[in-house]
Design an enzyme around this catalytic site. Structure first.
Site, PDB file in Angstrom:
ATOM      1  CG  ASP A   1      -2.106   0.888   1.097  1.00  0.00           C
ATOM      2  OD1 ASP A   1      -3.244   0.391   1.077  1.00  0.00           O
ATOM      3  OD2 ASP A   1      -1.908   2.129   1.012  1.00  0.00           O
TER       4      ASP A   1
ATOM      5  CB  THR B   1     -16.825  -0.208  -8.710  1.00  0.00           C
ATOM      6  OG1 THR B   1     -18.028   0.498  -8.432  1.00  0.00           O
ATOM      7  CG2 THR B   1     -16.193   0.432  -9.945  1.00  0.00           C
ATOM      8  CG  ASP B   2     -22.255  -0.830  -8.320  1.00  0.00           C
ATOM      9  OD1 ASP B   2     -21.400   0.072  -8.145  1.00  0.00           O
ATOM     10  OD2 ASP B   2     -23.308  -0.896  -7.646  1.00  0.00           O
ATOM     11  CD  GLU B   3     -19.424   4.553  -8.590  1.00  0.00           C
ATOM     12  OE1 GLU B   3     -18.939   5.430  -9.312  1.00  0.00           O
ATOM     13  OE2 GLU B   3     -19.628   4.702  -7.378  1.00  0.00           O
TER      14      GLU B   3
ATOM     15  CE1 TYR C   1     -13.159   4.159  -8.140  1.00  0.00           C
ATOM     16  CE2 TYR C   1     -15.557   4.216  -8.393  1.00  0.00           C
ATOM     17  CZ  TYR C   1     -14.415   3.578  -7.941  1.00  0.00           C
ATOM     18  OH  TYR C   1     -14.506   2.363  -7.305  1.00  0.00           O
ATOM     19  CB  SER C   2     -17.271   4.757 -13.112  1.00  0.00           C
ATOM     20  OG  SER C   2     -17.742   5.875 -13.808  1.00  0.00           O
TER      21      SER C   2
ATOM     22  CE  LYS D   1     -11.906  -0.266  -9.611  1.00  0.00           C
ATOM     23  NZ  LYS D   1     -10.809  -0.858  -8.784  1.00  0.00           N
TER      24      LYS D   1
ATOM     25  CE  LYS E   1     -14.968   6.817  -1.104  1.00  0.00           C
ATOM     26  NZ  LYS E   1     -14.080   5.723  -0.839  1.00  0.00           N
ATOM     27  CG  LEU E   2     -24.203   9.328   2.266  1.00  0.00           C
ATOM     28  CD1 LEU E   2     -24.314  10.843   2.239  1.00  0.00           C
ATOM     29  CD2 LEU E   2     -25.370   8.697   1.499  1.00  0.00           C
TER      30      LEU E   2
ATOM     31  CE1 TYR F   1     -20.146  17.341   0.864  1.00  0.00           C
ATOM     32  CE2 TYR F   1     -17.944  17.047   1.759  1.00  0.00           C
ATOM     33  CZ  TYR F   1     -19.077  16.525   1.188  1.00  0.00           C
ATOM     34  OH  TYR F   1     -19.156  15.178   0.920  1.00  0.00           O
TER      35      TYR F   1
HETATM   36  P1  NAD Z   1      -9.932   3.103  -0.220  1.00  0.00           P
HETATM   37  O1  NAD Z   1      -9.808   4.423  -0.915  1.00  0.00           O
HETATM   38  O2  NAD Z   1     -10.464   3.059   1.159  1.00  0.00           O
HETATM   39  O3  NAD Z   1      -8.506   2.388  -0.180  1.00  0.00           O
HETATM   40  C1  NAD Z   1      -7.641   2.370  -1.280  1.00  0.00           C
HETATM   41  C2  NAD Z   1      -6.264   1.922  -0.795  1.00  0.00           C
HETATM   42  O4  NAD Z   1      -5.393   1.896  -1.939  1.00  0.00           O
HETATM   43  C3  NAD Z   1      -5.640   2.877   0.233  1.00  0.00           C
HETATM   44  O5  NAD Z   1      -5.097   2.141   1.293  1.00  0.00           O
HETATM   45  C4  NAD Z   1      -4.542   3.583  -0.559  1.00  0.00           C
HETATM   46  O6  NAD Z   1      -3.448   3.989   0.239  1.00  0.00           O
HETATM   47  C5  NAD Z   1      -4.152   2.523  -1.575  1.00  0.00           C
HETATM   48  N1  NAD Z   1      -3.562   3.113  -2.787  1.00  0.00           N
HETATM   49  C6  NAD Z   1      -4.060   4.138  -3.521  1.00  0.00           C
HETATM   50  N2  NAD Z   1      -3.220   4.425  -4.552  1.00  0.00           N
HETATM   51  C7  NAD Z   1      -2.180   3.541  -4.463  1.00  0.00           C
HETATM   52  C8  NAD Z   1      -1.019   3.321  -5.248  1.00  0.00           C
HETATM   53  N3  NAD Z   1      -0.743   4.096  -6.319  1.00  0.00           N
HETATM   54  N4  NAD Z   1      -0.188   2.311  -4.896  1.00  0.00           N
HETATM   55  C9  NAD Z   1      -0.462   1.537  -3.813  1.00  0.00           C
HETATM   56  N5  NAD Z   1      -1.539   1.721  -3.018  1.00  0.00           N
HETATM   57  C10 NAD Z   1      -2.412   2.702  -3.344  1.00  0.00           C
HETATM   58  O7  NAD Z   1     -10.781   2.200  -1.210  1.00  0.00           O
HETATM   59  P2  NAD Z   1     -11.896   1.095  -0.887  1.00  0.00           P
HETATM   60  O8  NAD Z   1     -13.198   1.751  -0.744  1.00  0.00           O
HETATM   61  O9  NAD Z   1     -11.381   0.195   0.166  1.00  0.00           O
HETATM   62  O10 NAD Z   1     -11.903   0.318  -2.291  1.00  0.00           O
HETATM   63  C11 NAD Z   1     -10.993  -0.738  -2.544  1.00  0.00           C
HETATM   64  C12 NAD Z   1     -11.248  -1.284  -3.926  1.00  0.00           C
HETATM   65  O11 NAD Z   1     -12.581  -1.762  -4.034  1.00  0.00           O
HETATM   66  C13 NAD Z   1     -11.073  -0.241  -5.044  1.00  0.00           C
HETATM   67  O12 NAD Z   1     -10.481  -0.861  -6.142  1.00  0.00           O
HETATM   68  C14 NAD Z   1     -12.506   0.169  -5.368  1.00  0.00           C
HETATM   69  O13 NAD Z   1     -12.625   0.582  -6.714  1.00  0.00           O
HETATM   70  C15 NAD Z   1     -13.263  -1.120  -5.118  1.00  0.00           C
HETATM   71  N6  NAD Z   1     -14.672  -0.976  -4.699  1.00  0.00           N
HETATM   72  C16 NAD Z   1     -15.014  -0.144  -3.669  1.00  0.00           C
HETATM   73  C17 NAD Z   1     -16.353  -0.082  -3.266  1.00  0.00           C
HETATM   74  C18 NAD Z   1     -16.785   0.799  -2.112  1.00  0.00           C
HETATM   75  O14 NAD Z   1     -17.986   0.933  -1.879  1.00  0.00           O
HETATM   76  N7  NAD Z   1     -15.889   1.388  -1.353  1.00  0.00           N
HETATM   77  C19 NAD Z   1     -17.319  -0.843  -3.916  1.00  0.00           C
HETATM   78  C20 NAD Z   1     -16.917  -1.662  -4.983  1.00  0.00           C
HETATM   79  C21 NAD Z   1     -15.589  -1.739  -5.353  1.00  0.00           C
HETATM   80  O1  DAU Z   2     -21.007   1.572  -6.154  1.00  0.00           O
HETATM   81  C1  DAU Z   2     -19.713   1.297  -5.702  1.00  0.00           C
HETATM   82  C2  DAU Z   2     -18.982   2.588  -5.427  1.00  0.00           C
HETATM   83  O2  DAU Z   2     -19.561   3.138  -4.247  1.00  0.00           O
HETATM   84  C3  DAU Z   2     -17.480   2.406  -5.258  1.00  0.00           C
HETATM   85  O3  DAU Z   2     -16.936   1.961  -6.465  1.00  0.00           O
HETATM   86  C4  DAU Z   2     -16.824   3.720  -4.856  1.00  0.00           C
HETATM   87  O4  DAU Z   2     -15.446   3.508  -4.603  1.00  0.00           O
HETATM   88  C5  DAU Z   2     -17.495   4.225  -3.604  1.00  0.00           C
HETATM   89  O5  DAU Z   2     -16.964   5.489  -3.261  1.00  0.00           O
HETATM   90  C6  DAU Z   2     -19.019   4.352  -3.799  1.00  0.00           C
HETATM   91  O6  DAU Z   2     -19.337   5.413  -4.741  1.00  0.00           O
HETATM   92  P1  DAU Z   2     -20.558   6.438  -4.481  1.00  0.00           P
HETATM   93  O7  DAU Z   2     -20.271   7.672  -5.231  1.00  0.00           O
HETATM   94  O8  DAU Z   2     -21.860   5.768  -4.709  1.00  0.00           O
HETATM   95  O9  DAU Z   2     -20.384   6.637  -2.881  1.00  0.00           O
HETATM   96  P2  DAU Z   2     -20.454   7.943  -1.955  1.00  0.00           P
HETATM   97  O10 DAU Z   2     -20.442   7.483  -0.541  1.00  0.00           O
HETATM   98  O11 DAU Z   2     -19.484   8.981  -2.377  1.00  0.00           O
HETATM   99  O12 DAU Z   2     -21.919   8.497  -2.269  1.00  0.00           O
HETATM  100  C7  DAU Z   2     -23.086   7.726  -2.041  1.00  0.00           C
HETATM  101  C8  DAU Z   2     -24.288   8.538  -2.494  1.00  0.00           C
HETATM  102  O13 DAU Z   2     -24.441   9.659  -1.598  1.00  0.00           O
HETATM  103  C9  DAU Z   2     -24.145   9.141  -3.880  1.00  0.00           C
HETATM  104  O14 DAU Z   2     -25.414   9.178  -4.511  1.00  0.00           O
HETATM  105  C10 DAU Z   2     -23.674  10.575  -3.612  1.00  0.00           C
HETATM  106  C11 DAU Z   2     -24.339  10.904  -2.294  1.00  0.00           C
HETATM  107  N1  DAU Z   2     -23.611  11.834  -1.406  1.00  0.00           N
HETATM  108  C12 DAU Z   2     -22.303  11.566  -1.122  1.00  0.00           C
HETATM  109  C13 DAU Z   2     -21.568  12.397  -0.298  1.00  0.00           C
HETATM  110  C14 DAU Z   2     -20.121  12.130   0.003  1.00  0.00           C
HETATM  111  C15 DAU Z   2     -24.256  12.922  -0.829  1.00  0.00           C
HETATM  112  O15 DAU Z   2     -25.464  13.140  -1.066  1.00  0.00           O
HETATM  113  N2  DAU Z   2     -23.532  13.732   0.000  1.00  0.00           N
HETATM  114  C16 DAU Z   2     -22.219  13.537   0.279  1.00  0.00           C
HETATM  115  O16 DAU Z   2     -21.620  14.354   1.024  1.00  0.00           O
END
Ligand code: NAD
Ligand code: DAU
Length: 351
Positions: free
Chosen positions: A35, A132-134, A157-158, A161, A196-197, A348
């Protein structure tokens, strides 16, 4: 040790749950967590396994080709679980560059390094790309994303990915690299960074700060408890078929506004506030650019073929999550000091 496994992004939210699961469940695997420790990476997520004999942390950047090649040469990994990514949609809108570098180029570096050490013996090797589903875009009020849904990414982002998913599949078709992919819906749970939200709202409610809701709060997400995702990852890594993709989701759709009302109710009771008190903090703010309307996963393939299913009802998971954040004040305070305030202000207060 029976196998040496590389987990990238293991200090992040989902990665840390996967590292913990693998370190504890597979004492015969050596788990190497690579990491970069960006703002989202936090070794405090892993203090309980830091000294385990089958665990090693390596700080490094997947963009650095020479470093990645030498790491693979040194450890001769048997398998890779690739989670490292820039993961926040809002950050990808204000600054896409890091997303292209880490999510696309970083993934290619790992694919090349795996190919180089595995080329003579692909046998039982596995490159598992966590996505991701995005990548499927945005749904209207009907339908679900299946593994056959055409890609239609709509944020930097999407798109990054989606690009990495295509490259992983291309390495399978072109070089016979043994790959498997999953596309998962929104995760929630302990250790999620408060950009995240859900964790952002929990932290703001606790501190009596406005809860920012983009647009009208009508966007829908399909929420899954992070430990259920980690269990699915374990299953796919061990039982998934090479070349296959599996969708993972909670079958648990919520509009953002309904979710935040539910969270406010839970917070009121945990904090001993009058019901309705926290909901007064809800504030509608400018919408996210290109905001996807609805995500919803059809997870029947992984359920039927691998026997996975989510273990928790959403309200139970949400309550556990709130408890974790309230019990781990130091974790959240350490994260929200320093650079976080600058991010929060730009996101914000200045948009
Ligand atoms: P996160 O942002 O919490 O963690 C990402 C990690 O990757 C961090 O520890 C960061 O330090 C490390 N990282 C970033 N850039 C790097 C680099 N260049 N080299 C080495 N390490 C690096 O992310 P998360 O929410 O835990 O997501 C993890 C994976 O799952 C991602 O690939 C994301 O696309 C996928 N994913 C996330 C969600 C979600 O809801 N969070 C849903 C579906 C898929
Ligand atoms: O669907 C999987 C994805 O879910 C992952 O691939 C991403 O890594 C992860 O960040 C997440 O993406 P979202 O954009 O859906 O998550 P987020 O928590 O940023 O936002 C969730 C919803 O809430 C979205 O519709 C945006 C809204 N939102 C988010 C924030 C941060 C708000 O209304 N206010 C906020 O301040």
């Amino acid at each position: 040790m029976q196998k040496t496994i590389l987990i990238t992004g293991g200090a992040g939210f989902i990665g840390s749950h996967v590292v913990r699961l693998f370190v504890n469940k597979y004492p015969n695997y050596k788990i190497v967590n690579l990491d970069k420790l960006t703002y989202a990476g936090n070794l405090e997520n892993l203090t309980d396994v830091a000294n385990a004999p089958n665990y090693e942390f390596v700080k490094g950047d997947i963009i650095d080709v020479e470093f990645i090649n030498s790491l693979f040469e040194k450890y001769k990994f048997d398998g890779v679980l690739h989670l490292a990514a820039e993961s926040h949609v809002d950050r990808s809108i204000s600054d896409p560059g890091a997303f292209i570098n880490t999510n696309i180029l970083g993934t290619v570096n790992l694919l090349n390094a795996a190919r180089a050490i595995w080329q003579d013996n692909l046998g039982d090797k596995r490159f598992y790309h966590i996505s991701t589903d995005e990548v499927y875009g945005s749904l209207g009020s009907e339908g679900f994303f299946t593994e056959e849904t055409a890609y239609d990414p709509r944020s930097p982002y999407s798109a990054s990915k989606a690009s990495s998913d295509h490259l992983v599949r291309a390495y399978m078709h072109t070089y016979k690299l043994p790959v498997v992919l999953t596309n998962c819906s929104n995760n929630y749970g302990a250790n999620q960074f408060p950009e995240k939200l859900i964790p952002l709202a929990i932290n703001n409610i606790k501190n009596n700060k406005a809860i920012p809701i983009y647009g009208k709060g009508e966007n829908i997400r399909d929420w899954l408890f992070v430990n259920d995702h980690a269990n699915a990852i374990d299953l796919v890594f061990h039982k998934g078929k090479n070349g296959e993709t599996y969708n993972i989701g909670g079958n648990n759709e919520w509009t953002n506004i309904d979710l935040i009302h539910k969270l406010c109710e839970i917070m009121d009771s945990k904090l001993g506030r009058k019901q309705g008190e926290s909901a007064k903090l809800i504030t509608f703010v400018k919408d996210r650019a290109g905001h996807d309307m609805r995500y919803a996963i059809d997870s029947s393939k992984i359920q039927k073929e691998l026997g996975w299913k989510p273990s928790l009802q959403f309200e139970e998971g949400l309550e556990k999550t709130v408890d974790w954040y309230l019990e781990n004040e130091n974790w959240i305070n350490n994260i929200t000091s320093g650079k976080y305030a600058e991010y929060y202000d730009n996101q914000y207060n200045k948009r």
